[in-house]
Motif scaffolding. Sequence first.
Motif, PDB file in Angstrom:
ATOM      1  N   TRP A 140      76.822  26.009 -19.027  1.00 60.49           N
ATOM      2  CA  TRP A 140      77.149  27.191 -19.590  1.00 60.49           C
ATOM      3  C   TRP A 140      76.929  27.245 -20.856  1.00 60.49           C
ATOM      4  CZ3 TRP A 140      80.895  29.003 -22.900  1.00 60.49           C
ATOM      5  CH2 TRP A 140      80.974  30.430 -23.230  1.00 60.49           C
ATOM      6  N   ILE A 141      77.460  26.015 -21.775  1.00 60.19           N
ATOM      7  CA  ILE A 141      76.999  26.113 -23.159  1.00 60.19           C
ATOM      8  C   ILE A 141      75.733  26.024 -23.298  1.00 60.19           C
ATOM      9  CG2 ILE A 141      77.388  24.845 -25.092  1.00 60.19           C
ATOM     10  CD1 ILE A 141      80.239  24.196 -23.901  1.00 60.19           C
ATOM     11  N   HIS A 143      73.227  26.754 -21.613  1.00 63.44           N
ATOM     12  CA  HIS A 143      72.338  28.057 -21.347  1.00 63.44           C
ATOM     13  C   HIS A 143      72.500  29.291 -22.442  1.00 63.44           C
ATOM     14  CE1 HIS A 143      70.887  31.499 -19.093  1.00 63.44           C
ATOM     15  NE2 HIS A 143      71.919  32.155 -19.398  1.00 63.44           N
ATOM     16  N   ARG A 144      73.539  29.223 -23.121  1.00 61.71           N
ATOM     17  CA  ARG A 144      73.937  30.276 -24.176  1.00 61.71           C
ATOM     18  C   ARG A 144      73.560  29.793 -25.508  1.00 61.71           C
ATOM     19  NH1 ARG A 144      76.772  34.731 -22.874  1.00 61.71           N
ATOM     20  NH2 ARG A 144      77.880  35.106 -20.749  1.00 61.71           N
ATOM     21  N   HIS A 145      73.849  28.353 -25.979  1.00 64.00           N
ATOM     22  CA  HIS A 145      73.673  27.908 -27.147  1.00 64.00           C
ATOM     23  C   HIS A 145      72.636  26.820 -27.472  1.00 64.00           C
ATOM     24  CE1 HIS A 145      77.150  30.452 -27.925  1.00 64.00           C
ATOM     25  NE2 HIS A 145      77.792  30.001 -27.013  1.00 64.00           N
ATOM     26  N   GLY A 146      72.227  26.165 -26.171  1.00 63.95           N
ATOM     27  CA  GLY A 146      71.379  25.137 -26.358  1.00 63.95           C
ATOM     28  C   GLY A 146      72.114  23.732 -25.933  1.00 63.95           C
ATOM     29  N   PRO A 149      74.409  22.052 -28.985  1.00 62.94           N
ATOM     30  CA  PRO A 149      75.684  22.334 -28.851  1.00 62.94           C
ATOM     31  C   PRO A 149      76.609  22.028 -27.535  1.00 62.94           C
ATOM     32  CG  PRO A 149      74.298  24.019 -29.568  1.00 62.94           C
ATOM     33  CD  PRO A 149      73.501  23.227 -29.157  1.00 62.94           C
ATOM     34  N   ALA A 150      75.836  21.857 -26.460  1.00 63.55           N
ATOM     35  CA  ALA A 150      76.451  21.325 -25.455  1.00 63.55           C
ATOM     36  C   ALA A 150      76.956  19.873 -25.535  1.00 63.55           C
ATOM     37  CB  ALA A 150      75.515  21.443 -24.078  1.00 63.55           C
TER      38      ALA A 150
END
Length: 178
Positions: A140-141, A143-146, A149-150
Amino acid sequence: MLFHLGNAAMLPLFGQAVVSRGEADPGAFTALTVIVSQLVMIPVALLAGRYAARHGYWTLLTAASMALPLRGLIAAFWATPWALLPVQILDGIAAGLLGVALPGLVASILRGSGHVNAGLGAVMTVQGIGAALSPALAGWIAHRHGYGPAFVALSLVSALALVMLLLAKGAEHPRRRK
C-alpha cells in the motif's frame, strides 16, 4: 508480531524495486537474494546456539531486532542491485539469531509448566499475523508513495519492535534473564 510485520515484505519488495527499474534479471536476482541470506543464516544460527547456551537469549533477540531497521534503511536509500549483499546479509543474521533465540526463550520462560509447545504455537501465530500483514502494508505504501518510503515504514515498524523488546527486557524478572 512487529518484527515480522517489518520483515516479511522486505525481500519481495526489494526484489520488485530492483527489477522494476530494469536493473536485474528477475529470476537470477530473486535466486541471489535467497542464496545470500541462507549462506549467512546457517552459520549464524550455529554460532547463536553456542552463544545462547552460555549467555542466554536476550542479546540474540536484541541483535536480530537491530539488524532489521538497518536492513530497511539500506534498501530505502541505496537503490542499486549491489544493495542485495548488505540487505540479505542482515536478513541472514536476523533470521539465524531469531530462529535460535525465540524458541529457546519461550522454552526457558515456560520450562516446567508443561505448556512449551502451546506457548511456542501462540508466539508463532502472532508472528504469522505480522508476516501476513506486512506485504499489504508495504504494498500500500509503495503504491501510494514509492519503494523508498515503504522501506522506511518497514524500518520504523522494526525499530518499534526493538524498542518494545528492550522495554520487555528491562521489565523482566532478574532471575529469568537467560
